[in-house]
Write a protein that holds these residues in place. Structure first.
Motif, PDB file in Angstrom:
ATOM      1  N   GLN A 122      27.618  30.199  35.743  1.00 49.79           N
ATOM      2  CA  GLN A 122      28.516  30.104  36.889  1.00 49.79           C
ATOM      3  C   GLN A 122      29.797  30.896  36.649  1.00 49.79           C
ATOM      4  O   GLN A 122      30.317  31.536  37.576  1.00 49.79           O
ATOM      5  CB  GLN A 122      28.855  28.637  37.187  1.00 49.79           C
ATOM      6  CG  GLN A 122      29.609  28.488  38.510  1.00 49.79           C
ATOM      7  CD  GLN A 122      29.919  27.052  38.852  1.00 49.79           C
ATOM      8  OE1 GLN A 122      30.725  26.397  38.184  1.00 49.79           O
ATOM      9  NE2 GLN A 122      29.283  26.533  39.899  1.00 49.79           N
ATOM     10  N   ALA A 123      30.305  30.876  35.418  1.00 48.19           N
ATOM     11  CA  ALA A 123      31.497  31.663  35.108  1.00 48.19           C
ATOM     12  C   ALA A 123      31.224  33.150  35.315  1.00 48.19           C
ATOM     13  O   ALA A 123      32.072  33.884  35.857  1.00 48.19           O
ATOM     14  CB  ALA A 123      31.935  31.406  33.667  1.00 48.19           C
ATOM     15  N   VAL A 124      30.045  33.604  34.914  1.00 50.34           N
ATOM     16  CA  VAL A 124      29.667  35.008  35.111  1.00 50.34           C
ATOM     17  C   VAL A 124      29.549  35.316  36.607  1.00 50.34           C
ATOM     18  O   VAL A 124      29.980  36.370  37.078  1.00 50.34           O
ATOM     19  CB  VAL A 124      28.342  35.326  34.372  1.00 50.34           C
ATOM     20  CG1 VAL A 124      27.821  36.702  34.760  1.00 50.34           C
ATOM     21  CG2 VAL A 124      28.551  35.244  32.853  1.00 50.34           C
ATOM     22  N   GLU A 125      28.977  34.373  37.345  1.00 50.90           N
ATOM     23  CA  GLU A 125      28.851  34.542  38.798  1.00 50.90           C
ATOM     24  C   GLU A 125      30.232  34.658  39.450  1.00 50.90           C
ATOM     25  O   GLU A 125      30.456  35.489  40.340  1.00 50.90           O
ATOM     26  CB  GLU A 125      28.091  33.352  39.386  1.00 50.90           C
ATOM     27  CG  GLU A 125      27.811  33.456  40.874  1.00 50.90           C
ATOM     28  CD  GLU A 125      27.079  32.240  41.417  1.00 50.90           C
ATOM     29  OE1 GLU A 125      26.963  32.131  42.661  1.00 50.90           O
ATOM     30  OE2 GLU A 125      26.630  31.389  40.613  1.00 50.90           O
ATOM     31  N   MET A 126      31.160  33.821  39.013  1.00 51.42           N
ATOM     32  CA  MET A 126      32.529  33.898  39.522  1.00 51.42           C
ATOM     33  C   MET A 126      33.173  35.228  39.149  1.00 51.42           C
ATOM     34  O   MET A 126      33.844  35.863  39.976  1.00 51.42           O
ATOM     35  CB  MET A 126      33.356  32.743  38.949  1.00 51.42           C
ATOM     36  CG  MET A 126      32.927  31.364  39.435  1.00 51.42           C
ATOM     37  SD  MET A 126      33.700  30.021  38.476  1.00 51.42           S
ATOM     38  CE  MET A 126      35.421  30.180  38.978  1.00 51.42           C
ATOM     39  N   ALA A 127      32.963  35.662  37.904  1.00 44.16           N
ATOM     40  CA  ALA A 127      33.552  36.921  37.439  1.00 44.16           C
ATOM     41  C   ALA A 127      32.998  38.113  38.212  1.00 44.16           C
ATOM     42  O   ALA A 127      33.712  39.096  38.452  1.00 44.16           O
ATOM     43  CB  ALA A 127      33.295  37.096  35.951  1.00 44.16           C
ATOM     44  N   ASP A 128      31.730  38.032  38.613  1.00 44.91           N
ATOM     45  CA  ASP A 128      31.105  39.133  39.356  1.00 44.91           C
ATOM     46  C   ASP A 128      31.743  39.344  40.727  1.00 44.91           C
ATOM     47  O   ASP A 128      31.581  40.416  41.337  1.00 44.91           O
ATOM     48  CB  ASP A 128      29.605  38.871  39.531  1.00 44.91           C
ATOM     49  CG  ASP A 128      28.804  39.208  38.281  1.00 44.91           C
ATOM     50  OD1 ASP A 128      29.312  39.990  37.443  1.00 44.91           O
ATOM     51  OD2 ASP A 128      27.684  38.682  38.132  1.00 44.91           O
ATOM     52  N   LEU A 129      32.457  38.342  41.236  1.00 44.39           N
ATOM     53  CA  LEU A 129      33.100  38.463  42.545  1.00 44.39           C
ATOM     54  C   LEU A 129      34.391  39.271  42.469  1.00 44.39           C
ATOM     55  O   LEU A 129      34.858  39.805  43.483  1.00 44.39           O
ATOM     56  CB  LEU A 129      33.408  37.069  43.111  1.00 44.39           C
ATOM     57  CG  LEU A 129      32.227  36.136  43.353  1.00 44.39           C
ATOM     58  CD1 LEU A 129      32.734  34.756  43.767  1.00 44.39           C
ATOM     59  CD2 LEU A 129      31.292  36.704  44.411  1.00 44.39           C
ATOM     60  N   ALA A 130      34.984  39.348  41.292  1.00 49.50           N
ATOM     61  CA  ALA A 130      36.322  39.919  41.142  1.00 49.50           C
ATOM     62  C   ALA A 130      36.434  41.408  41.482  1.00 49.50           C
ATOM     63  O   ALA A 130      37.409  41.799  42.144  1.00 49.50           O
ATOM     64  CB  ALA A 130      36.839  39.656  39.735  1.00 49.50           C
ATOM     65  N   PRO A 131      35.514  42.269  41.060  1.00 41.58           N
ATOM     66  CA  PRO A 131      35.719  43.697  41.314  1.00 41.58           C
ATOM     67  C   PRO A 131      35.957  44.044  42.784  1.00 41.58           C
ATOM     68  O   PRO A 131      36.743  44.959  43.087  1.00 41.58           O
ATOM     69  CB  PRO A 131      34.420  44.331  40.786  1.00 41.58           C
ATOM     70  CG  PRO A 131      33.962  43.394  39.723  1.00 41.58           C
ATOM     71  CD  PRO A 131      34.320  42.028  40.239  1.00 41.58           C
ATOM     72  N   GLU A 132      35.318  43.350  43.694  1.00 33.68           N
ATOM     73  CA  GLU A 132      35.459  43.680  45.114  1.00 33.68           C
ATOM     74  C   GLU A 132      36.495  42.807  45.828  1.00 33.68           C
ATOM     75  O   GLU A 132      36.865  43.103  46.973  1.00 33.68           O
ATOM     76  CB  GLU A 132      34.112  43.528  45.827  1.00 33.68           C
ATOM     77  CG  GLU A 132      33.064  44.526  45.350  1.00 33.68           C
ATOM     78  CD  GLU A 132      31.741  44.355  46.100  1.00 33.68           C
ATOM     79  OE1 GLU A 132      31.670  43.485  46.990  1.00 33.68           O
ATOM     80  OE2 GLU A 132      30.802  45.098  45.780  1.00 33.68           O
ATOM     81  N   ARG A 133      36.970  41.754  45.164  1.00 36.26           N
ATOM     82  CA  ARG A 133      37.837  40.813  45.872  1.00 36.26           C
ATOM     83  C   ARG A 133      39.215  40.621  45.243  1.00 36.26           C
ATOM     84  O   ARG A 133      40.148  40.191  45.923  1.00 36.26           O
ATOM     85  CB  ARG A 133      37.134  39.441  45.954  1.00 36.26           C
ATOM     86  CG  ARG A 133      35.874  39.459  46.810  1.00 36.26           C
ATOM     87  CD  ARG A 133      35.115  38.135  46.656  1.00 36.26           C
ATOM     88  NE  ARG A 133      33.945  38.053  47.519  1.00 36.26           N
ATOM     89  CZ  ARG A 133      32.775  38.645  47.261  1.00 36.26           C
ATOM     90  NH1 ARG A 133      32.638  39.360  46.133  1.00 36.26           N
ATOM     91  NH2 ARG A 133      31.769  38.528  48.102  1.00 36.26           N
ATOM     92  N   ALA A 134      39.345  40.888  43.954  1.00 38.31           N
ATOM     93  CA  ALA A 134      40.620  40.623  43.271  1.00 38.31           C
ATOM     94  C   ALA A 134      41.738  41.471  43.853  1.00 38.31           C
ATOM     95  O   ALA A 134      41.547  42.640  44.222  1.00 38.31           O
ATOM     96  CB  ALA A 134      40.480  40.890  41.783  1.00 38.31           C
ATOM     97  N   GLY A 135      42.920  40.875  43.910  1.00 41.72           N
ATOM     98  CA  GLY A 135      44.079  41.602  44.418  1.00 41.72           C
ATOM     99  C   GLY A 135      44.888  42.245  43.316  1.00 41.72           C
ATOM    100  O   GLY A 135      45.655  43.165  43.561  1.00 41.72           O
ATOM    101  N   SER A 136      44.724  41.759  42.076  1.00 39.38           N
ATOM    102  CA  SER A 136      45.503  42.306  40.957  1.00 39.38           C
ATOM    103  C   SER A 136      44.584  42.809  39.861  1.00 39.38           C
ATOM    104  O   SER A 136      43.525  42.223  39.602  1.00 39.38           O
ATOM    105  CB  SER A 136      46.444  41.241  40.393  1.00 39.38           C
ATOM    106  OG  SER A 136      45.707  40.264  39.687  1.00 39.38           O
ATOM    107  N   PRO A 137      44.990  43.889  39.179  1.00 38.06           N
ATOM    108  CA  PRO A 137      44.177  44.409  38.068  1.00 38.06           C
ATOM    109  C   PRO A 137      44.071  43.414  36.913  1.00 38.06           C
ATOM    110  O   PRO A 137      43.087  43.420  36.180  1.00 38.06           O
ATOM    111  CB  PRO A 137      44.914  45.687  37.646  1.00 38.06           C
ATOM    112  CG  PRO A 137      46.287  45.560  38.204  1.00 38.06           C
ATOM    113  CD  PRO A 137      46.173  44.720  39.435  1.00 38.06           C
TER     114      PRO A 137
END
Length: 217
Positions: A78-93
């Motif tokens: 689940q942590a990996v699944e959450m991390a996979d969302l970041a490249p397209e959704r994160a607002g900060s580097p």
């Protein structure tokens, strides 16, 4: 003269017989020594066997190890699944970088945990399987996201995603640390206890890092 010659022969025979007896006694002593030596070697071999069996003792496991592996696999997934969302959704580097580091650390651990379960003759949790709370007694305190929380994270972007990701991942990490502490306290498998220690160290540091990113650290 005959009597003298006979006496010489008898004396020689007696000497020969005595020498033979001495040789036999010496052989008997050597055999006894070999027996003692064998016992000594047996002791040495016993210690060698004990040394050889040391890795086996390190490989032993118990129910706590099985629970740790079966619980941590879906937790890490689940942590990996959450991390996979970041490249397209994160607002900060910073959040995107943190997510990449989490995935890089936890994906290999999933493979290791799965390998242990297979070697122990245990079933590896299927992809998408929820955690079995009965196996590790966390009583819902493992920090796992609900389906609703995961959907909310998927729908967020920018600053809203960053805040939700950090808050949810802090809770997620706290659950992993609690599971790892339970493994260190109750587990028997040395490599699993070592991994648990690494999880405690790395994820505790990431919790502090995420709190700072939220302005709470």
């Amino acid at each position: 003269m005959k009597r003298k010659s006979c006496l010489v022969r008898r004396t020689a025979a007696a000497v020969t017989a005595g020498a033979a007896a001495l040789v036999l006694a010496a052989c008997g002593g050597a055999d006894d020594g070999d027996t003692g030596g064998s016992a000594g070697h047996g002791g040495h071999n016993g210690s060698a066997s004990a040394s050889a069996s040391a890795p086996d003792s390190q490989g032993r496991h118990n129910a706590a190890d099985v629970a740790f592996a079966k619980g941590m696999i879906p937790h890490h997934r689940q942590a990996v699944e959450m991390a996979d969302l970041a490249p397209e959704r994160a607002g900060s580097p910073e959040v995107e970088k943190l997510a990449a580091e989490i995935k890089k650390a936890q994906a290999p651990e999933i493979r290791t945990l799965s390998g242990w379960l297979t070697s122990w003759g245990e079933e590896v949790p299927a992809d998408g399987a929820a955690m079995d709370h009965s196996t590790h007694g966390m009583d819902g305190m493992d920090g796992m996201m609900t389906d609703q929380e995961m959907r909310g994270l998927e729908d967020a972007s920018g600053e809203a995603f960053d805040t939700a990701f950090l808050e949810l991942m802090i809770r997620h990490h706290e659950g992993a640390v609690a599971m790892a502490r339970a493994e260190q306290a109750d587990g028997a498998h040395a490599p699993a206890k070592k991994m648990a220690g690494e999880i405690i160290t790395s994820q505790s540091a990431e919790i502090e890092r995420m709190k700072r990113l939220l302005g709470k650290g």
